[in-house]
Design a protein around this motif. Sequence first.
Motif, PDB file in Angstrom:
ATOM      1  N   MET A 295      53.633  54.183  28.182  1.00  0.00           N
ATOM      2  CA  MET A 295      52.850  53.597  28.860  1.00  0.00           C
ATOM      3  C   MET A 295      52.889  53.677  30.570  1.00  0.00           C
ATOM      4  O   MET A 295      52.153  54.129  31.263  1.00  0.00           O
ATOM      5  N   LEU A 296      54.375  53.560  30.978  1.00  0.00           N
ATOM      6  CA  LEU A 296      54.412  53.708  32.311  1.00  0.00           C
ATOM      7  C   LEU A 296      54.234  55.595  32.861  1.00  0.00           C
ATOM      8  O   LEU A 296      53.750  55.646  33.742  1.00  0.00           O
TER       9      LEU A 296
ATOM     10  N   TRP B 101      51.421  59.858  35.509  1.00  0.00           N
ATOM     11  CA  TRP B 101      50.533  61.006  35.254  1.00  0.00           C
ATOM     12  C   TRP B 101      49.159  61.271  35.674  1.00  0.00           C
ATOM     13  O   TRP B 101      48.695  61.921  36.448  1.00  0.00           O
ATOM     14  N   HIS B 102      48.503  60.109  35.485  1.00  0.00           N
ATOM     15  CA  HIS B 102      46.988  59.933  35.545  1.00  0.00           C
ATOM     16  C   HIS B 102      46.823  59.734  37.204  1.00  0.00           C
ATOM     17  O   HIS B 102      45.910  60.070  37.893  1.00  0.00           O
ATOM     18  N   ARG B 103      48.061  59.188  37.839  1.00  0.00           N
ATOM     19  CA  ARG B 103      47.854  59.087  39.310  1.00  0.00           C
ATOM     20  C   ARG B 103      48.398  60.408  40.000  1.00  0.00           C
ATOM     21  O   ARG B 103      48.637  60.366  41.391  1.00  0.00           O
ATOM     22  N   GLY B 104      48.646  61.315  39.363  1.00  0.00           N
ATOM     23  CA  GLY B 104      49.081  62.365  39.907  1.00  0.00           C
ATOM     24  C   GLY B 104      50.624  62.857  40.160  1.00  0.00           C
ATOM     25  O   GLY B 104      51.084  63.774  40.700  1.00  0.00           O
ATOM     26  N   LEU B 105      51.489  61.853  39.456  1.00  0.00           N
ATOM     27  CA  LEU B 105      52.947  61.686  39.971  1.00  0.00           C
ATOM     28  C   LEU B 105      53.514  62.662  38.800  1.00  0.00           C
ATOM     29  O   LEU B 105      53.434  62.514  37.643  1.00  0.00           O
TER      30      LEU B 105
ATOM     31  N   VAL C 224      53.712  51.131  38.904  1.00  0.00           N
ATOM     32  CA  VAL C 224      53.327  52.542  39.711  1.00  0.00           C
ATOM     33  C   VAL C 224      53.087  52.792  40.932  1.00  0.00           C
ATOM     34  O   VAL C 224      53.662  53.572  41.646  1.00  0.00           O
ATOM     35  N   GLY C 225      52.741  51.522  41.671  1.00  0.00           N
ATOM     36  CA  GLY C 225      52.517  51.254  43.105  1.00  0.00           C
ATOM     37  C   GLY C 225      53.880  51.409  43.879  1.00  0.00           C
ATOM     38  O   GLY C 225      54.167  52.166  44.784  1.00  0.00           O
TER      39      GLY C 225
END
Length: 162
Positions: free
Chosen positions: A26-27, A32-36, A127-128
């Motif tokens: 999940m994390l 990944w979707h935030r480009g990390l 994620v933040g």
Amino acid sequence: MDHLTPSQRRRCMQANKSKDTSIELMLGRAMWHRGLRYRKHAKGVPGHPDFCFVGKRVAVFCDGEFWHGKDWEQAKQRLKSNREFWIAKIERNQARDREHTEALERAGWTVLRFWESDIRKHLDDCVGRVEAALNGVRVARGYQQEENWREWLAAEDDIEYV
């Protein structure tokens, strides 16, 4: 008293995974979707973090509440069978977590640890925090023990800009 037979309990315990757990997936997807972009379980890093950003020296651990002893003093009282084994096991896990965190911090890493429930309930906040650490914002550790960690996270005086 345990309501499962020993063979049923054994099968249940063997099914618990140490890698690619649901909270890790999940994390990982959210980051990944935030480009990390990260490495998973990097072997050269003490403690083999669940997610590792080697260039930025940020290590992220996803801690299951039973295995890592969230609210341990109360949880310890709920153990009914094989208490001595489980208390020793979970306290060893907690000591190992502290050792890995200290070793990484001595080596100049930023260590983030998230409880399973925090990932499930506050995924965007987790994620933040990872993004903030990657962007050079040094986030104080130990929020897991804070009662109101979301308010604590928002307080500017708890964040040191590097």
